[in-house]
Design a protein around this motif. Structure first.
Motif, mmCIF file in Angstrom:
data_model
loop_
_atom_site.group_PDB
_atom_site.id
_atom_site.type_symbol
_atom_site.label_atom_id
_atom_site.label_comp_id
_atom_site.label_asym_id
_atom_site.label_seq_id
_atom_site.Cartn_x
_atom_site.Cartn_y
_atom_site.Cartn_z
ATOM 1 N N TYR A 89 0.845 -1.196 0.000
ATOM 2 C CA TYR A 89 0.000 0.000 0.000
ATOM 3 C C TYR A 89 0.880 1.247 0.000
ATOM 4 C CZ TYR A 89 0.965 1.017 4.946
ATOM 5 O OH TYR A 89 1.585 1.343 6.130
ATOM 6 N N PHE A 90 0.281 2.380 -0.373
ATOM 7 C CA PHE A 90 1.062 3.607 -0.496
ATOM 8 C C PHE A 90 0.484 4.770 0.311
ATOM 9 C CE2 PHE A 90 1.944 0.967 -4.135
ATOM 10 C CZ PHE A 90 3.327 1.024 -4.235
ATOM 11 N N ASP A 91 -0.806 4.744 0.562
ATOM 12 C CA ASP A 91 -1.448 5.794 1.353
ATOM 13 C C ASP A 91 -2.186 5.163 2.522
ATOM 14 O OD1 ASP A 91 -0.754 7.914 -0.517
ATOM 15 O OD2 ASP A 91 -2.247 6.993 -1.842
ATOM 16 N N GLU A 92 -2.417 5.951 3.555
ATOM 17 C CA GLU A 92 -3.082 5.437 4.752
ATOM 18 C C GLU A 92 -4.497 4.953 4.473
ATOM 19 O OE1 GLU A 92 -1.723 4.792 7.798
ATOM 20 O OE2 GLU A 92 0.099 5.261 6.692
ATOM 21 N N ASP A 93 -5.163 5.535 3.471
ATOM 22 C CA ASP A 93 -6.521 5.121 3.150
ATOM 23 C C ASP A 93 -6.577 4.109 2.004
ATOM 24 O OD1 ASP A 93 -5.709 6.842 1.192
ATOM 25 O OD2 ASP A 93 -7.555 8.029 1.139
ATOM 26 N N ASP A 94 -5.429 3.541 1.664
ATOM 27 C CA ASP A 94 -5.334 2.542 0.603
ATOM 28 C C ASP A 94 -6.110 1.285 1.023
ATOM 29 O OD1 ASP A 94 -4.446 0.574 -1.268
ATOM 30 O OD2 ASP A 94 -2.617 1.722 -1.606
#
Length: 201
Positions: A89-94
């Protein structure tokens, strides 16, 4: 399973490695952040990761696409429960953030625990950066299927409900190869062990 592969005259074993058991310290470190089921603890107490690679001696590369080969890469416990930022994953909301690779069988795809806080997380098939599909099994169930599949190339696709169904291709190349070639290599293979998982199951 390892013996059935190594003693198979139709197969070349490229790699077969069983890591030493995980230390109590490593198991406790993983347990700090995630609930480890009895099955997970039992497995890693025997071997902290397993790597097996094999290929059919005759025609490893299949004319219509795909491979007659097997890949198993059960990661060490400290890797499974690490932070997979910038890989999975790359973003916290991924939406892929809860996925923790368990069996990174090939560079671009893996079977991963979906760690959503449940006491017995489920295993998903994940093609990196594109899709994730439930396999309908927990850790123990995944190991049972892995034993039966011998890690055949992309066997997961025989179970995972595709995120994007193509009516013109009702069965993927990967699933077709798995169902056709496995009985040729392993007489005890039972295709009924691999049923498509969906929300109705």
């Amino acid at each position: 399973m390892a013996d059935s592969i190594q003693n198979n005259s139709a197969i070349n074993v490229v790699k077969c490695k069983f890591n030493p058991p995980a230390t109590k310290k490593k198991l406790k470190e993983a347990q700090k952040n995630f609930n480890l089921t009895t099955a997970i603890i039992d497995f890693y107490s025997e071997a902290n990761g397993i790597t097996i690679e094999w290929e059919r001696k005759e025609q490893k590369e299949i004319t219509d696409g795909g491979l007659a080969a097997g890949y198993i890469n059960l990661l060490p416990v400290e890797e499974v429960f690490q932070d997979w930022k910038d890989i999975i994953y790359f973003d916290e909301d991924d939406s892929f953030k809860p996925l923790h690779p368990l069996d990174f069988f090939i560079d671009e795809a893996c079977a991963a625990l979906y760690l959503d806080g449940s006491n017995n997380p489920q295993v998903y098939y994940h093609y990196l950066g594109e899709e994730m599909s439930p396999l309908g099994v927990d850790f123990e169930g995944y190991l049972q299927l892995l034993l039966k599949s011998r890690g055949f190339w992309y066997w997961h696709k025989a179970i995972a409900q595709p995120e994007y169904f193509n009516p013109y291709v009702p069965i993927s190349v990967e699933e077709r190869n798995f169902r056709e070639i496995m009985p040729q290599l392993f007489p005890d293979f039972d295709a009924s062990d691999f049923q498509r998982f969906n929300d109705e199951n």
